[in-house]
Write an enzyme that holds these catalytic residues in place. Sequence first.
Site, PDB file in Angstrom:
ATOM      1  CB  SER A 145     101.328   9.739 -22.560  1.00  0.00           C
ATOM      2  OG  SER A 145     101.040   9.987 -23.798  1.00  0.00           O
ATOM      3  CD  GLU A 146     103.182  12.714 -18.540  1.00  0.00           C
ATOM      4  OE1 GLU A 146     104.016  12.678 -17.881  1.00  0.00           O
ATOM      5  OE2 GLU A 146     102.551  13.789 -19.122  1.00  0.00           O
ATOM      6  CG  LEU A 147     108.326   6.881 -18.646  1.00  0.00           C
ATOM      7  CD1 LEU A 147     109.351   6.683 -17.578  1.00  0.00           C
ATOM      8  CD2 LEU A 147     108.774   6.151 -19.996  1.00  0.00           C
TER       9      LEU A 147
END
Length: 430
Positions: A145-147
């Site tokens: 998630s979100e890198l």
Amino acid sequence: MKNICFYFQIHQPFRLKRYRFFNIGTDHYYYDDFLNEEKISYVVNNSYLPANQTILEMIRSSNKKFRCAFSISGTALEQIEQYAPELIDSFRELAATGCVEFLAEPYAHSLASLYDEKEFEVQVKMHSDRIADLFGKKPTAFRNSELIYSDEIGAKVAQMGYKTMLVEGARHVLGWRSPNYVYGHSYNNKLKLLVRNYKMSDDISFRFSNRSWSDFPLTAEKYTDWIAAMPAEEQVLNIWMGYEAIGVFQNRETGIFDFMKALPYQAISKGLKFVTPSEATEKNKPIDKLNVNTPIGWSGEEKDLSVWMGNNLQQEALQKLYSVSERVRLCTDKPLLWDWVNLQATDNFRYMSHKDAWGTNYESPYEAFINYMNVLADFLQRVNSQFPESIENEELNELLKIINNQELKIEQLKEELKKKEESEKTASKK
């Protein structure tokens, strides 16, 4: 030959309705169905469907030389199946070309990798299984998630069997190094890392239609000229963005669809090649290892996590949510388990940010916090009604141990049954 790796992120949370204090204990449904349908319909019709049609055309016109990847959160998949099932068919058509890779991620696009390792593992498996059910193949590459990434998270991802992980090109991590190479995990040689080139990615996502930008207008010819002019030894250019960049952030009138359609021809004519994330790491060896002791993400200049957990409101909400992780995992109540997943979406905490509350429907971070905490209060009451706070940790741990042992035994029996069936098939052929 230089490789270009396109990856698109699709995530839509289940948005919460206005939930008042007096609803606590009486109303256990937390979602704004009208708003969710409206949001999904808008992005599907303006971005996802026409963008899929464009990518299918790019694949066909390039004789399958154009390749790319998608990561679609579980909460987005559920809403797409409910409100726009034709998009699932469109993705299946892309999958059938053999030119598209689907990545694994936490099902709810959550922060579980930072707060609860077991929950992180559960959600990744949920998501991987859903992708396999829908598109016929289990993912081998992973994006958080979100890198969000750190050495610790990378080690866990490698332990789960993934060979490739996508990370943000944070300056303080890369230093003088270029993002356009394959890197390795700091101490686990099984995991290879691909690094986002955020400058080249944001040129499309955010600057494409900016008339004050010195490089406006951006054409496919100009863009691929930039790539071709990069040092010959650089292995792979990772261009990653939210899928809404095509059709919403950059609407049809900007020429974004024509730009995308022209990319394969311009790239191939300059000797550039398109690859998926797994292909990029299969073909290239890591040139160095990345050491990331403090988690990074893909938001803002700092590439830190402050957008989701940088203030007291966010920290209090996250602490209260994940304080009941073990109790929730003991529950068999399906509606409660479904709410548990949805309440973990990163969006809920971004709306509480003083820095970047993009996509919010609240007038202030404080209003977002109050609404979420009212919902969470009702949710916690439901959890406590099944497993009261009076249960000691030792008792909880013993229950969890029994459940985990049962799950392990079931998996062992399944494996034994599978081997027996294969043995019987082999014997019958003889």
